[in-house]
Design a protein around this motif. Structure first.
Motif, PDB file in Angstrom:
ATOM      1  N   ASN A   6     -10.674   9.660  -2.854  1.00  0.00           N
ATOM      2  CA  ASN A   6     -10.899   8.826  -1.669  1.00  0.00           C
ATOM      3  C   ASN A   6     -11.940   7.729  -1.860  1.00  0.00           C
ATOM      4  OD1 ASN A   6      -8.975  10.049   0.052  1.00  0.00           O
ATOM      5  ND2 ASN A   6     -10.365  11.803   0.280  1.00  0.00           N
ATOM      6  N   LYS A   7     -12.159   7.290  -3.108  1.00  0.00           N
ATOM      7  CA  LYS A   7     -13.074   6.185  -3.390  1.00  0.00           C
ATOM      8  C   LYS A   7     -12.293   5.073  -4.068  1.00  0.00           C
ATOM      9  CE  LYS A   7     -17.155   9.024  -3.761  1.00  0.00           C
ATOM     10  NZ  LYS A   7     -18.217   9.521  -4.609  1.00  0.00           N
ATOM     11  N   LYS A   8     -12.403   3.864  -3.528  1.00  0.00           N
ATOM     12  CA  LYS A   8     -11.652   2.720  -4.046  1.00  0.00           C
ATOM     13  C   LYS A   8     -12.147   2.346  -5.444  1.00  0.00           C
ATOM     14  CE  LYS A   8     -10.301  -1.935  -2.641  1.00  0.00           C
ATOM     15  NZ  LYS A   8     -10.459  -2.962  -1.606  1.00  0.00           N
ATOM     16  N   TRP A  16      -5.532  -1.437  -7.102  1.00  0.00           N
ATOM     17  CA  TRP A  16      -6.601  -0.499  -6.799  1.00  0.00           C
ATOM     18  C   TRP A  16      -5.990   0.875  -6.609  1.00  0.00           C
ATOM     19  CZ3 TRP A  16      -6.377  -5.063  -3.770  1.00  0.00           C
ATOM     20  CH2 TRP A  16      -7.425  -5.965  -3.956  1.00  0.00           C
ATOM     21  N   HIS A  17      -6.790   1.885  -6.806  1.00  0.00           N
ATOM     22  CA  HIS A  17      -6.374   3.232  -6.437  1.00  0.00           C
ATOM     23  C   HIS A  17      -7.565   3.942  -5.823  1.00  0.00           C
ATOM     24  CE1 HIS A  17      -8.310   4.234 -10.218  1.00  0.00           C
ATOM     25  NE2 HIS A  17      -7.934   5.479 -10.177  1.00  0.00           N
ATOM     26  N   TYR A  18      -7.297   5.070  -5.188  1.00  0.00           N
ATOM     27  CA  TYR A  18      -8.318   5.823  -4.463  1.00  0.00           C
ATOM     28  C   TYR A  18      -8.392   7.260  -4.961  1.00  0.00           C
ATOM     29  CZ  TYR A  18      -8.636   2.033  -1.059  1.00  0.00           C
ATOM     30  OH  TYR A  18      -8.821   0.819  -0.452  1.00  0.00           O
ATOM     31  N   VAL A  21       0.883  -1.163   0.000  1.00  0.00           N
ATOM     32  CA  VAL A  21       0.000   0.000   0.000  1.00  0.00           C
ATOM     33  C   VAL A  21       0.921   1.213   0.000  1.00  0.00           C
ATOM     34  CG1 VAL A  21      -1.861   1.217   1.208  1.00  0.00           C
ATOM     35  CG2 VAL A  21      -1.678  -1.292   1.379  1.00  0.00           C
ATOM     36  N   LYS A  50      -3.645   7.161  -3.127  1.00  0.00           N
ATOM     37  CA  LYS A  50      -3.329   5.900  -2.463  1.00  0.00           C
ATOM     38  C   LYS A  50      -3.569   4.743  -3.439  1.00  0.00           C
ATOM     39  CE  LYS A  50      -4.963   3.109   1.418  1.00  0.00           C
ATOM     40  NZ  LYS A  50      -5.922   3.104   2.531  1.00  0.00           N
ATOM     41  N   TYR A  51      -2.624   3.768  -3.426  1.00  0.00           N
ATOM     42  CA  TYR A  51      -2.707   2.576  -4.271  1.00  0.00           C
ATOM     43  C   TYR A  51      -2.535   1.338  -3.405  1.00  0.00           C
ATOM     44  CZ  TYR A  51      -1.945   5.599  -8.328  1.00  0.00           C
ATOM     45  OH  TYR A  51      -2.056   6.570  -9.286  1.00  0.00           O
ATOM     46  N   ILE A  52      -3.181   0.256  -3.813  1.00  0.00           N
ATOM     47  CA  ILE A  52      -2.973  -1.055  -3.197  1.00  0.00           C
ATOM     48  C   ILE A  52      -2.708  -2.043  -4.324  1.00  0.00           C
ATOM     49  CG2 ILE A  52      -3.948  -2.932  -1.835  1.00  0.00           C
ATOM     50  CD1 ILE A  52      -5.783  -0.878  -0.508  1.00  0.00           C
TER      51      ILE A  52
END
Length: 161
Positions: A134-136, A129-131, A104, A111-113
């Motif tokens: 602030n939404k996945k 995933w990215h945000y 992460v 933000k990325y996962i």
């Protein structure tokens, strides 16, 4: 910037462990904290891995190196080519299960996962995933040899750049 790195079924690590740079509420070393990067959390500027001899410290670093190898060079693997696979060997079930690595991180305030699961034969699963806002949202998913991209390549901004 690193937020967390998780490892499961890699060398001496059987169950999922997570190295986290998320700060606690402790204010003792307040000058080692970066505030206002994440919505609800602050991050550490630095951290230390410590423990007894043979407790797995080096394996955390080797897992991070393995993740780097997979990300940078997996496109060079040919079908049928073996992947360096070092599962937890003291348990029969672990030998049959995939290794899972997850990182992460933040890049350009997003933000990325990224998660990858693999065995010696293949990449079993991979997701990014990215945000944004602030939404996945999923950027891509891979289950065995099936790929799903949510953006056309020309619309993607590659993270490695």
């Amino acid at each position: 910037m690193l937020i967390e790195f998780s490892i499961k079924n890699f060398r001496s690590i059987k169950d999922n462990i997570t190295f986290s740079m998320v700060a606690t509420k402790d204010k003792t070393l307040d000058d080692n904290i970066i505030k206002n990067i994440l919505k609800n959390d602050s991050l550490l500027k630095s951290a230390v891995i410590y423990g007894a001899n043979a407790s797995g410290k080096t394996n955390i670093l080797l897992a991070l190196e393995m993740l780097k190898e997979l990300v940078l060079n997996s496109h060079n693997y040919q079908k049928g080519q073996k992947i360096l696979f070092n599962p937890f060997k003291l348990d029969k079930e672990s030998l049959d299960n995939a290794t899972q690595l997850q990182i992460v991180f933040i890049k350009k305030k997003i933000k990325y996962i990224y998660t990858v699961s693999f065995n010696s034969e293949r990449i079993v699963g991979e997701t990014l995933w990215h945000y944004p806002n602030n939404k996945k949202a999923v950027l891509f998913e891979r289950k065995n040899d099936d790929y799903k991209f949510t953006k056309d390549e020309k619309d993607q901004e590659f993270i490695a750049k």
